[in-house]
Motif scaffolding. Structure first.
Motif, PDB file in Angstrom:
ATOM      1  N   ARG A  67     -25.697 -11.577  27.660  1.00 46.10           N
ATOM      2  CA  ARG A  67     -25.801 -13.047  27.605  1.00 46.10           C
ATOM      3  C   ARG A  67     -26.615 -13.581  28.784  1.00 46.10           C
ATOM      4  N   ASP A 122     -18.028 -16.029  14.171  1.00 46.25           N
ATOM      5  CA  ASP A 122     -17.685 -17.351  14.722  1.00 46.25           C
ATOM      6  C   ASP A 122     -18.262 -18.497  13.907  1.00 46.25           C
ATOM      7  N   PHE A 136     -17.898 -21.011  31.483  1.00 44.89           N
ATOM      8  CA  PHE A 136     -18.729 -20.127  30.661  1.00 44.89           C
ATOM      9  C   PHE A 136     -19.906 -20.977  30.183  1.00 44.89           C
ATOM     10  N   SER A 178     -15.073 -11.888  20.628  1.00 43.28           N
ATOM     11  CA  SER A 178     -14.230 -12.360  19.532  1.00 43.28           C
ATOM     12  C   SER A 178     -13.112 -11.377  19.219  1.00 43.28           C
ATOM     13  N   GLY A 221     -16.443 -21.363  21.609  1.00 38.56           N
ATOM     14  CA  GLY A 221     -17.036 -21.248  20.276  1.00 38.56           C
ATOM     15  C   GLY A 221     -16.003 -20.815  19.245  1.00 38.56           C
ATOM     16  N   TYR A 252     -25.462 -19.454  20.321  1.00 41.86           N
ATOM     17  CA  TYR A 252     -25.716 -18.328  21.230  1.00 41.86           C
ATOM     18  C   TYR A 252     -26.866 -18.613  22.184  1.00 41.86           C
ATOM     19  N   SER A 292     -11.924 -15.033  22.307  1.00 43.44           N
ATOM     20  CA  SER A 292     -11.664 -14.314  23.533  1.00 43.44           C
ATOM     21  C   SER A 292     -10.243 -14.484  24.073  1.00 43.44           C
ATOM     22  N   SER A 295     -12.623 -19.535  20.612  1.00 43.23           N
ATOM     23  CA  SER A 295     -11.734 -18.583  21.286  1.00 43.23           C
ATOM     24  C   SER A 295     -10.262 -18.945  21.357  1.00 43.23           C
ATOM     25  N   ASP A 300     -11.598 -22.391  24.659  1.00 47.63           N
ATOM     26  CA  ASP A 300     -12.340 -22.314  23.406  1.00 47.63           C
ATOM     27  C   ASP A 300     -13.740 -22.871  23.634  1.00 47.63           C
ATOM     28  N   ALA A 352     -14.698 -14.733  28.836  1.00 50.66           N
ATOM     29  CA  ALA A 352     -14.494 -15.406  27.534  1.00 50.66           C
ATOM     30  C   ALA A 352     -15.631 -15.148  26.552  1.00 50.66           C
ATOM     31  N   MET A 353     -16.370 -14.059  26.762  1.00 53.43           N
ATOM     32  CA  MET A 353     -17.474 -13.741  25.861  1.00 53.43           C
ATOM     33  C   MET A 353     -17.053 -12.648  24.889  1.00 53.43           C
TER      34      MET A 353
END
Ligand code: GLN
Length: 456
Positions: free
Chosen positions: A339, A406, A187, A112, A157, A291, A135, A159, A155, A109-110
């Motif tokens: 990340r 985002d 995540f 956009s 951020g 982030y 994502s 997603s 979701d 899920a990382m």
């Protein structure tokens, strides 16, 4: 129409469109048809089973018993047979819907744009030169392509909302704690929420009704009554107070996107709502704060993928340390590694106070911005994203531009409040859909749905 016909139709549409769209990672055809037959034999009890026979698709970071669950990562690509269902999946099963399959996403899920999937590139059904967003790109594209009437995304951020916006469908991120995260591969645990993606606001409300509620398997799920969201769809917004943050109309936001949102505000005004410009002064720190926090939490959550407990183990390791290192080096993609490195650095002693702790403090300020506004206003409205969908490949080599996308969804997760994206016209230059974001008070999804439905 029988459930079997409905389910078959879904697979037919997938076989017609998915060579191009590439939304699904795993199909559940045999199981789904068996299930459909069972339901046809049992018959409908619409009162008790609101989603009777409805075909659904599930993002591939939500665990489905016996059905491959990969998070679109190589490290989980061999997880063929999970042992349990996520709470949301169990609830959808209990409501007698039919699981059609698992949907593509950015790895863990990382991302956009869904381009960080290690499996395939999903395309935007409106124009396949464009990304579907991310994502939950597979989840939004599947609905937009008419493959399934509804899907679940996650979701952290933006997603659910951003891909919904890019694909011209409806996507809701509920209040943090509204929906159980049990069985959602973590995540960033303090931000993650599961949400429905649908064609209409009404469908969306009906699904959230089914998946919401406290769950003993998730201690962060809240003990708050779940209203019947569909009862809120009255069309009445008279006297409703809308706050419009000026930060959501700054440079960097496409002029035509701004225009569409202003037009939507005009329509709500005609229906009797009032709007005023407000300020969310700390929203300019939201991307940096997010982030930092999301990567820190991700670095801790993804430590479990070590080649021992889950998924793939490197074949070439010579000793144990080597095995951990090589399994992770081979199993994770570039964005996930970026990340994990950022998060590990931010959490390390000596840097913790400067980065992680600071980010937590700014997060509180961002939340207070919303608290203050919600003392006077019922909802906050702005665009979901600064632009429409961009072209495949356009931003993939530039992580920072991708992160900046985002900017209007992230503050909502940091504050923990609910937000929905609903279609708001098309961009005249590229004919791609624009999304309107409606943000509400904690646990006030009802008002968010009411406004979304009145506008829709
Ligand atoms: N695009 C954001 C990120 O890459 C949001 C992702 C999400 O909500 N899962 O972290």
């Amino acid at each position: 129409i029988s459930v079997t016909d409905l389910v078959k139709e879904s697979y037919e549409q997938i076989s017609k469109t998915d060579d191009e769209v590439q939304a699904f990672l795993t199909l559940n055809e045999e199981e789904a048809l068996n299930r459909a037959k069972e339901l046809d034999e049992a018959g409908v009890d619409a009162e008790q089973f609101p989603l009777f026979g409805m075909p659904i698709g599930i993002k591939d970071n939500i665990v489905t018993k016996g059905l491959r669950t990969t998070c679109a990562s190589q490290i989980l690509s061999n997880l063929e047979d999970p042992l349990y269902d996520a709470t949301v999946v169990k609830k959808l099963n209990d409501a007698e819907s039919v699981n059609i399959g698992k949907l593509n996403m950015d790895e863990f899920a990382m991302g956009s744009s869904t381009e960080n999937s290690s499996m395939k590139k999903t395309r935007n059904p409106w124009n396949t030169d464009y990304v579907p967003g991310g994502s939950s790109g597979g989840s939004a594209a599947a609905v937009a392509a008419g493959q399934v009437p509804f899907t679940l995304g996650s979701d952290t951020g933006g997603s659910v909302r951003q891909p919904a916006s890019y694909c011209g469908v409806v996507g809701m991120k509920p209040t943090y704690g509204r929906v159980s995260r049990f069985g959602l591969v973590a995540f960033a645990s303090s931000l993650d929420q599961i949400g429905p993606i649908t064609r209409t606001v009404e469908d969306n409300a009906r699904i959230l009704e089914v998946i919401s509620g406290q769950d003993e398997m998730d201690s962060t799920s809240a003990n708050v009554d779940v209203p019947k969201y569909s009862d809120a769809l009255t069309g009445d917004v008279k006297g409703l107070k809308i706050a419009v943050p000026k930060e959501y109309f700054r440079e960097g936001v496409d002029e035509k996107v701004k225009e569409s949102v202003r037009k939507a505000l005009g329509q709500l005004e005609e229906l009797g709502a009032e709007w005023e410009e407000v300020s969310l002064p700390h929203s300019k720190y939201a991307v940096a704060t997010y982030y930092m926090i999301a990567s820190s939490e991700a670095s801790a959550n993804l430590a479990r993928f070590d080649g021992v407990r889950y998924g793939k183990r490197s074949e070439n390791a010579k000793d144990m340390m080597d095995m951990f290192k090589m399994s992770r080096s081979e199993g994770f993609g570039d964005e996930v590694k970026r990340r994990i490195m950022l998060g590990t650095f931010a959490l390390s002693s000596g840097y913790y106070d400067a980065y992680y702790k600071k980010a937590q403090q700014v997060r509180t300020l961002i939340k207070q911005d919303f608290d203050q506004i919600f003392e006077k206003y019922d909802v906050v409205i702005g665009p979901t994203a600064p632009t429409t969908a961009f072209k495949v490949g356009e931003k993939i080599d530039d992580p920072l531009t991708m992160y900046a996308n985002d900017i209007m969804t992230i503050p909502v997760n940091l504050a923990g409040v609910p937000g929905i994206s609903v279609p708001c016209g098309f961009h005249p230059d590229n004919n791609m859909p624009i999304g309107l974001q409606i943000i509400g008070k904690h646990f006030d999804e009802s008002t968010v749905y009411r406004v979304a439905h009145a506008y829709e």
